[in-house]
Scaffold this motif. Structure first.
Motif, PDB file in Angstrom:
ATOM      1  N   LEU A   8       0.831  -1.209   0.000  1.00  0.00           N
ATOM      2  CA  LEU A   8       0.000   0.000   0.000  1.00  0.00           C
ATOM      3  C   LEU A   8       0.869   1.264   0.000  1.00  0.00           C
ATOM      4  O   LEU A   8       0.517   2.263   0.621  1.00  0.00           O
ATOM      5  N   GLY A   9       2.052   1.188  -0.640  1.00  0.00           N
ATOM      6  CA  GLY A   9       2.922   2.355  -0.706  1.00  0.00           C
ATOM      7  C   GLY A   9       3.657   2.644   0.591  1.00  0.00           C
ATOM      8  O   GLY A   9       4.345   3.657   0.727  1.00  0.00           O
ATOM      9  N   ILE A  10       3.549   1.728   1.575  1.00  0.00           N
ATOM     10  CA  ILE A  10       4.211   1.882   2.867  1.00  0.00           C
ATOM     11  C   ILE A  10       5.467   1.007   2.874  1.00  0.00           C
ATOM     12  O   ILE A  10       5.447  -0.111   2.345  1.00  0.00           O
ATOM     13  N   GLN A 242      -2.169  -6.570  -4.009  1.00  0.00           N
ATOM     14  CA  GLN A 242      -0.971  -7.245  -3.521  1.00  0.00           C
ATOM     15  C   GLN A 242      -1.396  -8.460  -2.707  1.00  0.00           C
ATOM     16  O   GLN A 242      -2.551  -8.543  -2.251  1.00  0.00           O
ATOM     17  N   ILE A 243      -0.473  -9.410  -2.547  1.00  0.00           N
ATOM     18  CA  ILE A 243      -0.752 -10.646  -1.828  1.00  0.00           C
ATOM     19  C   ILE A 243       0.154 -10.728  -0.605  1.00  0.00           C
ATOM     20  O   ILE A 243       1.356 -10.438  -0.686  1.00  0.00           O
ATOM     21  N   ILE A 244      -0.415 -11.088   0.540  1.00  0.00           N
ATOM     22  CA  ILE A 244       0.392 -11.443   1.705  1.00  0.00           C
ATOM     23  C   ILE A 244       0.307 -12.957   1.825  1.00  0.00           C
ATOM     24  O   ILE A 244      -0.804 -13.519   1.862  1.00  0.00           O
ATOM     25  N   GLY A 245       1.453 -13.609   1.851  1.00  0.00           N
ATOM     26  CA  GLY A 245       1.494 -15.054   1.973  1.00  0.00           C
ATOM     27  C   GLY A 245       1.474 -15.475   3.430  1.00  0.00           C
ATOM     28  O   GLY A 245       2.022 -14.785   4.295  1.00  0.00           O
ATOM     29  N   CYS A 246       0.830 -16.595   3.704  1.00  0.00           N
ATOM     30  CA  CYS A 246       0.766 -17.136   5.065  1.00  0.00           C
ATOM     31  C   CYS A 246       0.577 -18.636   4.962  1.00  0.00           C
ATOM     32  O   CYS A 246      -0.329 -19.097   4.256  1.00  0.00           O
TER      33      CYS A 246
END
Ligand code: IRO
Length: 309
Positions: A8-10, A242-246
């Motif tokens: 998110l641009g962070i 975007q994807i966060i993997g877990c």
């Protein structure tokens, strides 16, 4: 630098954080994550009111992973919102996981979070229990659509959703099509535990957790291939997100797999529960060593580069 990440641009110092629910239920645990080598942290999924959760034993680990039926024990959303308001965002970003027991509860919590105007990023848990007798939200596509339609009306900031694992291509297609209708859903976290598994203790000839006759969500080595498939399936289907993997991360090379599959950040659950927050220094070192050995200068060069044959 080598491990720098972005969502998110962070900016994030590294792609690692805890999986919601693990080591994040009270201030002591959250402060330990904030002080650890993790690049960010996420709070335990919260409900409108505090909950005790299910009777114990409700978590059990084996050499291959874990099973849990915690039952959403949490201090209530105001506790985590208060934590978010005192967090030092210059040190590292913080995510708030929200898992209301009803659409109304989610709207109330999100309105309060929005009004507090914190930099915290919301991860809406769609794997939370729904109406008994009905599937969880993530497996009820009509309920998921209704939830997202209402939430995007009430909450006007980018947010993410935590999804359960899917196992059918048609389900990847349908879930992604729903998510793509909501540009405000800026990221997707895949996966939550694989639900309603059963671990048996041969010595005792018994299940290992008390709730639900021993049925619970599994994590750890058991789930890595399913986690990678869900990360890659949504990476391919949701190019604007975007994807966060877990799922299944115990070593640096598993983080590398999640990055190849398309993840921007990677969450650690079972292994964190078993090893404690020191795991983040170990995982960052192992990832840095692997990237260097392979000649990469940053994780941005790895993301989504999975080759097919
Ligand atoms: O039982 C839990 O608290 C729990 N356990 C999980 O494995 N995933 C979840 O999203 C939740 I809300």
């Amino acid at each position: 630098s080598l491990l720098s990440a972005s969502l998110l641009g962070i900016d994030f110092a590294n792609p690692l954080l805890n999986a919601s629910g693990v080591y994040c239920r009270d201030v002591a645990e959250l402060d330990a994550l904030a002080a650890s080598a993790a690049g960010s942290l996420v709070t335990k999924s919260c409900t409108l009111l505090a909950r005790e959760g299910n009777p114990e034993p409700r978590y059990y680990a084996t050499p291959l992973g874990s099973i849990n039926s915690m039952g959403l024990p949490n201090a209530g959303y105001q506790y985590y919102l208060a934590y978010a308001q005192q967090h030092d965002y210059a040190a590292k970003p913080l995510f708030l996981s929200v898992a209301g027991l009803s659409l109304a509860d989610n709207l109330t919590m999100l309105a309060a979070i929005r009004a507090a105007d914190t930099p915290a990023i919301v991860e809406l848990n769609l794997s939370c229990p729904n109406v008994p007798g009905k599937p969880q939200i993530g497996y009820d596509f009509a309920a998921m659509t209704a939830m997202l339609e209402a939430v995007t009306q009430a909450y006007d900031r980018p947010f993410g959703v935590k999804l359960p694992p899917y196992f059918d291509i048609a389900h990847f297609d349908e879930a992604a099509a729903i998510l793509n209708r909501f540009p405000q859903v800026a990221f997707v976290t895949c996966i939550n535990s694989i639900g309603n598994a059963l671990i048996i203790d041969v010595e005792a000839e018994s299940v290992v957790i008390k709730p639900k006759d021993g049925f619970g969500g599994i994590g750890g080595d058991y789930v890595l291939p399913t986690a990678l498939a869900n990360v890659n399936a949504f990476y391919r289907r949701c190019p604007a997100k975007q994807i966060i993997g877990c799922g299944g991360v115990t070593r640096g090379e598993h983080i590398f797999m999640h990055l190849l599959a398309g993840a921007s950040l990677v969450q650690v659950g079972t292994a964190l529960y078993e090893e404690g927050p020191g795991i983040f220094a170990r995982l960052n070192d192992e990832l840095a060593e692997l990237l260097t050995r392979k000649g990469y200068r940053g994780i941005e060069e790895v993301r989504g580069k999975l080759r097919t044959l």
